[in-house]
Design a protein around this motif. Structure first.
Motif, PDB file in Angstrom:
ATOM      1  N   ARG A 400     -29.217  15.215  30.715  1.00 20.23           N
ATOM      2  CA  ARG A 400     -30.582  15.092  30.191  1.00 20.23           C
ATOM      3  C   ARG A 400     -31.596  15.615  31.200  1.00 20.23           C
ATOM      4  O   ARG A 400     -32.580  16.266  30.848  1.00 20.23           O
ATOM      5  N   ARG A 401     -31.336  15.372  32.478  1.00 15.89           N
ATOM      6  CA  ARG A 401     -32.246  15.865  33.514  1.00 15.89           C
ATOM      7  C   ARG A 401     -32.217  17.388  33.566  1.00 15.89           C
ATOM      8  O   ARG A 401     -33.254  18.039  33.736  1.00 15.89           O
ATOM      9  N   TRP A 402     -31.043  17.981  33.401  1.00 22.81           N
ATOM     10  CA  TRP A 402     -30.921  19.439  33.363  1.00 22.81           C
ATOM     11  C   TRP A 402     -31.769  20.010  32.244  1.00 22.81           C
ATOM     12  O   TRP A 402     -32.483  21.002  32.422  1.00 22.81           O
ATOM     13  N   THR A 403     -31.702  19.378  31.090  1.00 26.84           N
ATOM     14  CA  THR A 403     -32.483  19.839  29.943  1.00 26.84           C
ATOM     15  C   THR A 403     -33.972  19.705  30.208  1.00 26.84           C
ATOM     16  O   THR A 403     -34.763  20.592  29.860  1.00 26.84           O
ATOM     17  N   ASP A 404     -34.385  18.587  30.830  1.00 25.68           N
ATOM     18  CA  ASP A 404     -35.810  18.381  31.128  1.00 25.68           C
ATOM     19  C   ASP A 404     -36.326  19.444  32.102  1.00 25.68           C
ATOM     20  O   ASP A 404     -37.447  19.946  31.952  1.00 25.68           O
ATOM     21  N   ILE A 405     -35.513  19.779  33.092  1.00 27.38           N
ATOM     22  CA  ILE A 405     -35.946  20.763  34.090  1.00 27.38           C
ATOM     23  C   ILE A 405     -36.126  22.132  33.457  1.00 27.38           C
ATOM     24  O   ILE A 405     -37.145  22.807  33.665  1.00 27.38           O
ATOM     25  N   PHE A 463     -42.708  13.931  34.741  1.00 25.40           N
ATOM     26  CA  PHE A 463     -41.451  14.652  34.967  1.00 25.40           C
ATOM     27  C   PHE A 463     -40.735  14.129  36.201  1.00 25.40           C
ATOM     28  O   PHE A 463     -39.503  14.011  36.224  1.00 25.40           O
ATOM     29  N   LEU A 464     -41.512  13.789  37.233  1.00 31.65           N
ATOM     30  CA  LEU A 464     -40.916  13.369  38.503  1.00 31.65           C
ATOM     31  C   LEU A 464     -40.436  11.927  38.462  1.00 31.65           C
ATOM     32  O   LEU A 464     -39.387  11.592  39.011  1.00 31.65           O
ATOM     33  N   ASP A 467     -41.892   7.691  34.244  1.00 29.90           N
ATOM     34  CA  ASP A 467     -42.607   6.430  34.018  1.00 29.90           C
ATOM     35  C   ASP A 467     -43.060   6.350  32.562  1.00 29.90           C
ATOM     36  O   ASP A 467     -43.750   7.245  32.055  1.00 29.90           O
ATOM     37  N   LEU A 468     -42.715   5.251  31.877  1.00 34.68           N
ATOM     38  CA  LEU A 468     -43.005   5.117  30.453  1.00 34.68           C
ATOM     39  C   LEU A 468     -44.503   4.998  30.188  1.00 34.68           C
ATOM     40  O   LEU A 468     -45.030   5.609  29.247  1.00 34.68           O
ATOM     41  N   ARG A 469     -45.202   4.217  31.002  1.00 39.76           N
ATOM     42  CA  ARG A 469     -46.640   4.034  30.776  1.00 39.76           C
ATOM     43  C   ARG A 469     -47.401   5.348  30.963  1.00 39.76           C
ATOM     44  O   ARG A 469     -48.319   5.662  30.199  1.00 39.76           O
ATOM     45  N   CYS A 470     -47.017   6.101  31.973  1.00 41.17           N
ATOM     46  CA  CYS A 470     -47.672   7.396  32.184  1.00 41.17           C
ATOM     47  C   CYS A 470     -47.382   8.345  31.019  1.00 41.17           C
ATOM     48  O   CYS A 470     -48.246   9.136  30.619  1.00 41.17           O
ATOM     49  N   ALA A 471     -46.155   8.258  30.482  1.00 43.57           N
ATOM     50  CA  ALA A 471     -45.825   9.107  29.343  1.00 43.57           C
ATOM     51  C   ALA A 471     -46.668   8.731  28.125  1.00 43.57           C
ATOM     52  O   ALA A 471     -47.150   9.605  27.390  1.00 43.57           O
ATOM     53  N   THR A 527     -43.962  16.945  28.457  1.00 47.09           N
ATOM     54  CA  THR A 527     -43.037  16.175  29.294  1.00 47.09           C
ATOM     55  C   THR A 527     -42.995  14.710  28.894  1.00 47.09           C
ATOM     56  O   THR A 527     -42.077  13.984  29.302  1.00 47.09           O
ATOM     57  N   ALA A 528     -43.970  14.256  28.090  1.00 47.90           N
ATOM     58  CA  ALA A 528     -43.977  12.856  27.684  1.00 47.90           C
ATOM     59  C   ALA A 528     -42.871  12.567  26.674  1.00 47.90           C
ATOM     60  O   ALA A 528     -42.319  11.455  26.644  1.00 47.90           O
ATOM     61  N   TYR A 529     -42.540  13.518  25.834  1.00 48.16           N
ATOM     62  CA  TYR A 529     -41.625  13.250  24.729  1.00 48.16           C
ATOM     63  C   TYR A 529     -40.220  12.850  25.164  1.00 48.16           C
ATOM     64  O   TYR A 529     -39.646  11.902  24.610  1.00 48.16           O
ATOM     65  N   PRO A 530     -39.595  13.534  26.138  1.00 45.57           N
ATOM     66  CA  PRO A 530     -38.252  13.088  26.543  1.00 45.57           C
ATOM     67  C   PRO A 530     -38.246  11.663  27.089  1.00 45.57           C
ATOM     68  O   PRO A 530     -37.300  10.902  26.828  1.00 45.57           O
ATOM     69  N   VAL A 531     -39.288  11.278  27.838  1.00 51.52           N
ATOM     70  CA  VAL A 531     -39.346   9.922  28.404  1.00 51.52           C
ATOM     71  C   VAL A 531     -39.505   8.893  27.292  1.00 51.52           C
ATOM     72  O   VAL A 531     -38.815   7.857  27.258  1.00 51.52           O
ATOM     73  N   LEU A 532     -40.414   9.153  26.361  1.00 47.14           N
ATOM     74  CA  LEU A 532     -40.637   8.217  25.258  1.00 47.14           C
ATOM     75  C   LEU A 532     -39.411   8.150  24.348  1.00 47.14           C
ATOM     76  O   LEU A 532     -39.045   7.066  23.869  1.00 47.14           O
TER      77      LEU A 532
END
Length: 555
Positions: A400-405, A463-464, A467-471, A527-532
């Motif tokens: 999942r991290r590979w995909t996010d990067i 991305f780094l 954090d859910l709240r930041c997303a 970048t918010a969508y993968p975290v949420l």
């Protein structure tokens, strides 16, 4: 005259057939061929054999050179391994010339008959590209047959004898003619096949044919070098080393061309077979001998074309450590750090937009456009680095991290392209005409630009840290930016209705800027969508947003 036209048409068909075969093979097996070449660096002989195999398939040492030099330009291939692959490519071309000069004219109609319907019915599939390859092979065989049939009556004309008689005087001149034809046709294979056919028809002597073959090899080396002129020093070193091998071989063998022309018929009576046999033997002996000279030639090429230090660190990756590739988690961390550097460049470009909105600074505009090249360079480096990480060794989290990067890298590259276009529009529509925005328009653009910078920073933070709240905050900022974009567009139209001069002069640019800024904001907030999504909060966040919007309307 008609006979000469038929001959030229046969030559053109031969070149076109070679091009079709090369294109078809690369589209069918391009990724696999690149993978084979990329994995061949462990052994010099393995690299040599990889070059032989790949070039035999694509039927073009030039195509192999393009792939290998692109690897070298990205730092993915050592110079010594690259030179070994290029030497193998020369042998592969010679072997294919030997195969294609067999009497296979009966096969031409069969290949074309099956290739055409296969290609036309399935153009976009791998099977369709196989059909393209069959068509190309059929055209090559047909062209060779046409050249043979045309060359026979040509020898009856005195003018033709005089024309080709110019090629019988000087070995160096004949070699240069062969090099020129290989460069014009973009195929040393086509040049060798044509030479063998003309020699078998008696149009040219065996001595001239041998010189043309040697020159065709030299021409392919010149083509490879010319193709790397716009690349970095690593790619040019590889092409220069390959050309050095070919030039040295040509200088050593050309003085013996008359002797070889007298001796070869004793061993091989057929002139066509003699030309092709010489081509195979010459390239095989030359390339095998040059394998032992790769190290000194590599050192010389490095001295002639050293790596030039960059004036700034933006053009070259700083964190993509190849030694970390066997440890995927560590390699992903290095890739993430490099992506953050791309984000820093995009941030600087956004700051420059703020200055360009206020001032007509042409130098800053051009510098901002140049910075997009830095973004593209790092984007290509990160993408290539990620492809070297073994996906099979990644667990679910690392995958999942590979995909996010890779997703963020692509989005930042797109953002750089959008900013480049924005700056181009400002330069063309504002700076060139020395215009300025209205005070109200400036305030709106400044507000959107500041929000862009803030959302970019927040997106990189999400991305780094994941954090859910930041997303959730980032997604809310995206919605707020969209509302502002709509409101500012309406306000601008109101100013146009009020006949505000500055608003009228810059109306098209103003609306384009607002629209492009909205696109940039969407890229930064993605970048918010993968975290949420990973937290299962994406649906809840959207539902909460709708409730808040409904409450706001009621108030």
């Amino acid at each position: 005259m008609l006979i000469l036209l038929n001959l030229l048409a046969g030559v053109a068909l031969l070149v076109w057939g070679s091009h079709i075969v090369r294109t078809g093979i690369l589209r069918v097996l391009g990724a696999d061929l690149r993978s084979v070449l990329g994995r061949s660096t462990s052994s010099r002989w393995r690299a040599f054999l990889a070059g032989v195999g790949v070039t035999s398939l694509v039927q073009s040492s030039n195509a192999t050179a393009v792939i290998v030099t692109s690897f070298a330009a990205q730092g993915l291939l050592p110079l010594t391994s690259g030179l070994a692959i290029m030497l193998g490519g020369d042998v592969g071309t010679a072997l294919m010339a030997r195969v294609l000069t067999l009497d296979l004219s009966w096969l031409s109609p069969i290949l074309i008959l099956f290739g055409v319907p296969l290609f036309l019915s399935r153009k976009q599939t791998r099977l369709g590209q196989v059909g393209r390859t069959l068509i190309g092979l059929g055209l090559i065989l047909l062209a060779l047959h046409l050249i043979v049939e045309t060359a026979q009556p040509m020898m009856q004309g005195a003018g033709v004898r005089v024309m080709f008689g110019a090629l019988t005087g000087d070995t160096m001149l004949d070699a240069l003619v062969g090099a020129a034809f290989a460069m014009l046709s973009y195929s040393s294979l086509a040049a060798v096949l044509l030479t063998a056919t003309l020699a078998s028809s008696g149009v040219i002597s065996l001595k001239v044919a041998l010189c043309l073959v040697i020159g065709a090899n030299l021409g392919s080396g010149l083509l490879a070098l010319m193709g790397t002129l716009a690349q970095n020093a690593a790619a040019r070193r590889l092409a220069l080393g390959s050309l050095a091998f070919k030039l040295t071989g040509a200088l050593l063998i050309l003085p013996f061309a008359p002797l070889l022309a007298r001796g070869l018929p004793v061993l091989i009576a057929n002139p066509r077979e003699a030309v092709v046999g010489f081509h195979v033997i010459y390239n095989t002996l030359r390339c095998c001998a040059c394998l032992s000279l790769i190290d000194p030639v590599a050192r010389i090429c490095t001295r002639v074309l050293p790596d030039r230090p960059q004036p700034n660190g933006e053009l070259r990756p700083l964190h993509l450590d190849a030694a970390a590739l066997p440890t995927p988690t560590l390699a992903l961390a290095h890739a993430a750090r490099e992506v953050l550097r791309i984000g820093d460049i995009v941030r600087t470009m956004l700051d420059n937009i703020a200055d360009l909105i206020h001032d007509n600074n042409l130098d800053k505009a051009r510098e901002t456009v140049r910075m997009d090249d830095d973004v593209d360079q790092l984007y290509a480096a990160v993408k290539s680095y990620l492809t070297l990480i073994s996906r099979e060794q990644l667990d679910e989290a690392d995958s999942r991290r590979w995909t996010d990067i890779i997703a963020l890298t692509i989005n930042l590259e797109h953002a750089g392209d959008i900013i480049e276009r924005i700056v181009g529009d400002i330069e063309e529509k504002k700076i060139a005409h020395r215009l300025s925005f209205s005070e109200e328009g400036l305030g709106e653009l400044d507000d959107l630009q500041a929000r862009l910078v803030s959302n970019l920073q927040l997106g990189l933070s999400v991305f780094l840290t994941n954090d859910l709240r930041c997303a959730e905050r980032l997604l809310a900022e995206k919605e707020r930016f969209r509302d502002l974009e709509r409101a500012y567009s309406y306000k601008h139209l109101d100013r146009l209705a009020g006949q505000t001069l500055r608003s009228i002069e810059t109306s098209a640019l103003h609306l384009d800027l607002i629209s492009d800024m909205k696109r940039l904001n969407s890229l930064f907030c993605s970048t918010a969508y993968p975290v949420l999504d990973a937290a299962g909060a994406l649906h809840d966040t959207r539902l909460r947003k709708r409730v808040l919007d409904t409450m706001h309307v009621k108030e």
